[in-house]
Every structure is written in structure tokens, then in C-alpha cells.
Write a protein that holds these residues in place. Structure first.
Motif, PDB file in Angstrom:
ATOM      1  N   LYS A 198      -6.614  45.072  37.652  1.00 59.32           N
ATOM      2  CA  LYS A 198      -5.400  44.836  38.438  1.00 59.32           C
ATOM      3  C   LYS A 198      -4.169  45.482  37.813  1.00 59.32           C
ATOM      4  N   TYR A 199      -4.021  45.321  36.497  1.00 59.74           N
ATOM      5  CA  TYR A 199      -2.818  45.814  35.831  1.00 59.74           C
ATOM      6  C   TYR A 199      -3.082  47.018  34.927  1.00 59.74           C
ATOM      7  N   LEU A 200      -4.339  47.252  34.587  1.00 57.10           N
ATOM      8  CA  LEU A 200      -4.663  48.292  33.614  1.00 57.10           C
ATOM      9  C   LEU A 200      -5.996  48.927  33.986  1.00 57.10           C
ATOM     10  N   SER A 201      -6.016  50.257  34.080  1.00 56.70           N
ATOM     11  CA  SER A 201      -7.284  50.935  34.372  1.00 56.70           C
ATOM     12  C   SER A 201      -8.149  50.959  33.119  1.00 56.70           C
ATOM     13  N   GLN A 202      -9.430  51.211  33.322  1.00 58.48           N
ATOM     14  CA  GLN A 202     -10.356  51.251  32.184  1.00 58.48           C
ATOM     15  C   GLN A 202      -9.991  52.386  31.219  1.00 58.48           C
ATOM     16  N   GLY A 256      -8.623  42.148  28.328  1.00 57.08           N
ATOM     17  CA  GLY A 256      -9.345  42.955  29.304  1.00 57.08           C
ATOM     18  C   GLY A 256      -9.698  42.168  30.555  1.00 57.08           C
ATOM     19  N   VAL A 257     -10.128  40.917  30.368  1.00 54.95           N
ATOM     20  CA  VAL A 257     -10.475  40.072  31.509  1.00 54.95           C
ATOM     21  C   VAL A 257      -9.253  39.851  32.399  1.00 54.95           C
ATOM     22  N   ILE A 258      -8.080  39.671  31.774  1.00 51.69           N
ATOM     23  CA  ILE A 258      -6.860  39.380  32.529  1.00 51.69           C
ATOM     24  C   ILE A 258      -6.276  40.637  33.183  1.00 51.69           C
ATOM     25  N   LEU A 259      -6.303  41.760  32.447  1.00 54.96           N
ATOM     26  CA  LEU A 259      -5.546  42.944  32.870  1.00 54.96           C
ATOM     27  C   LEU A 259      -6.339  43.951  33.695  1.00 54.96           C
ATOM     28  N   ILE A 260      -7.676  44.045  33.475  1.00 50.90           N
ATOM     29  CA  ILE A 260      -8.481  45.083  34.134  1.00 50.90           C
ATOM     30  C   ILE A 260      -9.139  44.518  35.380  1.00 50.90           C
ATOM     31  N   ALA A 302     -15.392  46.954  33.340  1.00 50.35           N
ATOM     32  CA  ALA A 302     -14.839  46.643  32.021  1.00 50.35           C
ATOM     33  C   ALA A 302     -14.483  45.164  31.907  1.00 50.35           C
ATOM     34  N   LYS A 303     -14.057  44.561  33.013  1.00 53.58           N
ATOM     35  CA  LYS A 303     -13.756  43.129  32.988  1.00 53.58           C
ATOM     36  C   LYS A 303     -15.026  42.328  32.725  1.00 53.58           C
ATOM     37  N   ARG A 304     -16.115  42.669  33.420  1.00 59.45           N
ATOM     38  CA  ARG A 304     -17.365  41.940  33.218  1.00 59.45           C
ATOM     39  C   ARG A 304     -17.900  42.144  31.795  1.00 59.45           C
ATOM     40  N   ILE A 305     -17.821  43.387  31.319  1.00 60.80           N
ATOM     41  CA  ILE A 305     -18.310  43.659  29.967  1.00 60.80           C
ATOM     42  C   ILE A 305     -17.422  42.973  28.931  1.00 60.80           C
ATOM     43  N   VAL A 352     -10.664  57.020  10.783  1.00 65.35           N
ATOM     44  CA  VAL A 352      -9.542  57.707  11.439  1.00 65.35           C
ATOM     45  C   VAL A 352     -10.001  58.845  12.358  1.00 65.35           C
ATOM     46  N   PRO A 353     -10.808  59.823  11.882  1.00 65.88           N
ATOM     47  CA  PRO A 353     -11.230  60.891  12.803  1.00 65.88           C
ATOM     48  C   PRO A 353     -12.086  60.375  13.957  1.00 65.88           C
ATOM     49  N   CYS A 354     -12.817  59.300  13.726  1.00 63.23           N
ATOM     50  CA  CYS A 354     -13.636  58.733  14.811  1.00 63.23           C
ATOM     51  C   CYS A 354     -12.752  58.212  15.937  1.00 63.23           C
ATOM     52  N   PHE A 355     -11.712  57.475  15.577  1.00 59.80           N
ATOM     53  CA  PHE A 355     -10.808  56.950  16.595  1.00 59.80           C
ATOM     54  C   PHE A 355     -10.026  58.065  17.294  1.00 59.80           C
ATOM     55  N   LEU A 356      -9.770  59.158  16.590  1.00 64.29           N
ATOM     56  CA  LEU A 356      -9.080  60.293  17.212  1.00 64.29           C
ATOM     57  C   LEU A 356      -9.923  60.893  18.328  1.00 64.29           C
ATOM     58  N   PHE A 357     -11.238  61.036  18.103  1.00 69.46           N
ATOM     59  CA  PHE A 357     -12.098  61.595  19.153  1.00 69.46           C
ATOM     60  C   PHE A 357     -12.187  60.635  20.340  1.00 69.46           C
ATOM     61  N   ILE A 358     -12.273  59.344  20.045  1.00 60.88           N
ATOM     62  CA  ILE A 358     -12.328  58.360  21.122  1.00 60.88           C
ATOM     63  C   ILE A 358     -11.049  58.408  21.953  1.00 60.88           C
ATOM     64  N   LEU A 359      -9.928  58.621  21.287  1.00 59.77           N
ATOM     65  CA  LEU A 359      -8.654  58.764  21.993  1.00 59.77           C
ATOM     66  C   LEU A 359      -8.688  59.983  22.914  1.00 59.77           C
ATOM     67  N   TYR A 360      -9.260  61.087  22.426  1.00 57.21           N
ATOM     68  CA  TYR A 360      -9.398  62.283  23.265  1.00 57.21           C
ATOM     69  C   TYR A 360     -10.236  61.979  24.502  1.00 57.21           C
ATOM     70  N   TYR A 361     -11.343  61.260  24.332  1.00 58.72           N
ATOM     71  CA  TYR A 361     -12.206  60.968  25.487  1.00 58.72           C
ATOM     72  C   TYR A 361     -11.459  60.111  26.504  1.00 58.72           C
ATOM     73  N   GLY A 362     -10.682  59.130  26.022  1.00 60.99           N
ATOM     74  CA  GLY A 362      -9.932  58.279  26.926  1.00 60.99           C
ATOM     75  C   GLY A 362      -8.807  59.006  27.641  1.00 60.99           C
ATOM     76  N   MET A 363      -8.315  60.107  27.039  1.00 60.26           N
ATOM     77  CA  MET A 363      -7.222  60.859  27.646  1.00 60.26           C
ATOM     78  C   MET A 363      -7.712  62.001  28.547  1.00 60.26           C
ATOM     79  N   ALA A 364      -8.783  62.679  28.121  1.00 66.44           N
ATOM     80  CA  ALA A 364      -9.201  63.877  28.857  1.00 66.44           C
ATOM     81  C   ALA A 364     -10.706  64.020  29.034  1.00 66.44           C
TER      82      ALA A 364
END
Length: 404
Positions: free
Chosen positions: A287-291, A281-285, A136-139, A385-397
């Protein structure tokens, strides 16, 4: 990952130029849509067909592009994409000369095919060029190059022509498009000469099957990419993501014009939001934040931003597109490595599926345009709004299905 033990900063620098080219080519839609709506008296839904023509090729050419990589390698495939880009802008000149929406759609389709070929090569290349946990840092670094190029298209063309968007005529487009053709030909030559090593993911096409199983046991007994649920859910999340990201990047200028705001460079609002997120993302991933954590935070920010765009008045609404774009920033860098994790010998096939999912950029903006024609420009942003809700689900579970 099973990557050569070399310094990958030099290859990243060359690939960064290619990501800039991707953004520049996609930015042509943000420039052309308001121009064509004025010159050809097109509706919003009709002008959004340009985006559809640009993104549909991802669905068609995702698999052929990966086959191309298998036969001629990443570097030659990247060079091929720039030849297609040059041809596309030659067709844009024909479109401007005839003031024909059909030719504009054909040119956009060829540009989309070039983009599909380039995206199919550079995204997995950057993902497997180094450790997966820092992908994620490289991307994100590549994303900075990509998103700064979106508004650069409008800025470049208006500077070359010497006119604002409201005053541009079809014949004014010849010179900037001719310059762009020359730039893409040069980029094709650079791609061929660039020091880009061929890379492979862990378990991908190793010398023997036992080595593949040792490197990636999760994929060892699989027979199809349909047996990777985290990949399938990731592809759908990417489909929705590209759609809403394209909405945020491609509509800011048109939305500002609809509100009769002064100036032509509102496209920088979402681009700055994306770049701010990429820098974080470059600074935090990692080391401080997972993808995965980055994806969750970004989905929440994008949700809030899209609601604010849909409810706030006037110029405040336009500026809140910044938060939509800020939220979108780390979704792409996080989605690719999360969806491609543990694919082993199916890495290229998985990359094809994700590349095909980029076709979401054709569907969601068109749906937004239909809603705009039926209601208003501002109301149409509720589709995000519903699109971001599904993306949130993928990032959580959703991505965790692989580990269960």
C-alpha cells in the motif's frame, strides 16, 4: 496470479509453523559454533564449516527438491523435509556422543538437505499463494516466524539443560536433541494433515499453450531459465544476501563472547532487528511501499549497519548488528517475487535456481571466519559491505532488466 479464489490465511498459518521450524533448525549453528570452539578447541574458520555443511545442500538438492514437488506436490514434500530433520538431529546425538566434528558436519549436512527441501516448497508456495505485488507482505509474515526461531534454539536448549553456554558439555545435548526429534516428527504429521491447497503460478503448466501465452507472454517464447536475466541477477543477489544475513544472525553470540560480554542471549539482537523490519513490511507493502523500494531502503540501512559494526567500539558494535539485520529483513521478501516475476512455465525451475543460491550461506560466513582468523572478529564484518552494494544495485536497476 492464477491462484484459487480461497482465503489463504489458514494455509499461511500452517506454513508459518514450517518457517519457524526452518529458523529453529538453522539456529542450531548459532548455538553449536561457540560450544564446539570451546569443547573441541576449534578455530572460527573451522567452526564455520558447520554453516558450510548446512548450506551446501541447497546447491545440491535445489533441483531434486523441485522435482519432488512436481511428483508428489507441495504438502508431501514439506512432510518429507521434517522426516529428514528428525534424522539429522538423531545424527547430532551421535556427534555429541563421539565428540566428533565429522559427525557434526554430517548431521549439519542432513539438516541442510532437509532445509533445502522445505525451503524449495514453502518459498514459492507463499509467493504464488496470492497476488504477486503483495508477496513481500506474506513472506514478511513468514519471516517473523522464521527469525524469532533462530535465538529460540539457544534459549530452548539452555533451558532444557539448565546451564549457560560456557558450561555445556557434549553429554548435555542428548535430551534437548531427543525432544527436537519428537517435535519434527509431529510437524511432519501436521504437514500431511494441513489444509494446504496445491497452487500454480500464472502460465505454469496450464491446460493448453495458448492459455500459458495469454497469462505470461514474457515467458511464452523462452526455452531456458538462462534467458531470464532478472532471475540470474536475482539469484546472485540472493546468494550474497543469504551469506550476509547468516553472518548477522549466527555471529552475534560469538562476537559478544569474543568481547567478553556477559550473558548468552545476544542472538536476540539481530532477530529483533529482522522482526521489526518484517512488521514494517506487513504494514507498508504494497500500500505504501513497493517491494523494490523496500529492498533499496533496506540495502542502505544494512550498508550503514555493517560499517558501524566494523568501526564502533565494544558493546556498541554488537548492538549495531541490529541495523544489519533490520536491513536484511525485507531483502528476502522482496528478492523472491522480483526474481520470480513473469517466469510462467519456468516458475518451478526458477525456484530451483533461487533455492540453490541459498548456498551463499555456506560461502560468505566461511570467508568471514577466515578474515577473522587473519585479523579480528570486528574487521571481518567488512566483507558484508560489497555484498550489500550489489543488492542495492539489484533493487535499483537489476530487476528492471525484465521490462526493457
Amino acid at each position: 496470479m492464477n491462484t484459487q479464489k480461497t482465503n489463504f490465511m489458514v494455509p499461511l498459518a500452517f506454513v508459518g509453523v514450517m518457517f519457524f521450524a526452518i529458523g529453529f533448525a538453522l539456529g542450531i549453528n548459532s548455538f553449536l559454533m561457540p560450544v564446539l570452539e570451546k569443547s573441541l578447541q576449534m578455530s572460527s574458520a573451522e567452526s564455520n564449516l558447520l554453516l558450510a555443511a548446512t548450506f551446501v545442500p541447497f546447491l545440491i538438492f535445489g533441483i531434486p527438491a523441485t522435482k519432488c514437488i512436481e511428483h508428489i506436490g507441495y504438502k508431501r514434500t514439506m512432510a518429507l523435509s521434517f522426516v529428514l530433520f528428525a534424522a539429522a538431529f538423531g545424527l547430532f546425538i551421535q556427534a555429541a556422543a563421539t565428540a566428533s566434528i565429522v559427525w557434526f558436519l554430517i548431521a549439519s549436512f542432513v539438516a541442510g538437505a532437509a532445509n533445502a527441501v522445505l525451503q524449495a516448497s514453502v518459498n514459492p508456495y507463499v509467493t504464488i499463494l496470492g497476488p504477486l505485488e503483495s508477496a513481500a507482505k506474506r513472506i514478511s509474515i513468514m519471516g517473523i516466524c522464521n527469525k524469532l526461531a533462530w535465538p529460540a534454539t539457544t534459549l530452548f536448549i539452555t533451558l532444557v539443560i539448565g546451564k549457560g553456554l560456557a558450561d555445556i558439555q557434549m553429554e548435555d545435548l542428548y535430551l534437548p536433541f531427543e525432544i527436537i526429534i519428537g517435535i519434527f516428527i509431529i510437524l511432519g504429521i501436521i504437514a500431511l494433515m494441513a489444509p494446504l491447497p496445491e497452487v500454480k503460478a500464472a502460465g505454469e503448466d496450464p491446460a493448453d499453450e495458448n492459455e500459458a501465452e495469454n497469462q505470461c507472454s514474457y515467458a511464452a517464447n523462452k526455452t531456458s531459465i538462462m534467458q531470464f536475466p532478472h532471475l540470474l541477477l536475482g539469484a546472485f543477489a540472493l546468494f550474497l544476501y543469504v551469506g550476509v544475513e547468516t553472518i548477522s544472525l549466527a555471529t552475534a553470540t560469538g562476537y559478544a563472547k569474543a568481547l567478553e560480554l556477559e550473558g548468552d542471549n545476544y542472538g536476540f539482537i539481530p532477530s529483533i532487528g529482522m522482526v521489526v523490519g518484517y512488521i514494517a513490511g506487513v504494514i507498508l507493502i504494497p500500500k505504501y511501499l513497493s517491494q523494490a523500494a523496500a529492498m533499496k531502503f533496506c540495502a542502505i540501512i544494512a550498508l550503514i549497519g555493517s560499517v558501524l559494526v566494523a568501526i564502533l567500539p565494544g558493546v556498541w558494535s554488537v548492538y549495531c548488528i541490529f541495523f544489519m539485520a533490520l536491513g536484511c529483513s525485507l531483502m528476502w521478501p522482496a528478492l523472491w517475487p522480483l526474481a520470480m516475476a513473469d517466469l510462467g512455465k519456468f516458475t518451478k525451475a526458477g525456484s530451483s535456481l533461487l533455492t540453490m543460491a541459498i548456498a551463499g550461506g555456506a560461502v560468505m560466513p566461511w570467508v568471514r571466519g577466515v578474515i577473522q582468523d587473519a585479523t579480528s572478529f570486528q574487521t571481518s564484518y567488512w566483507i558484508c559491505v560489497p555484498c550489500f552494494l550489489f543488492i542495492l544495485y539489484y533493487g535499483m536497476a537489476g530487476y528492471k532488466i525484465r521490462t526493457k
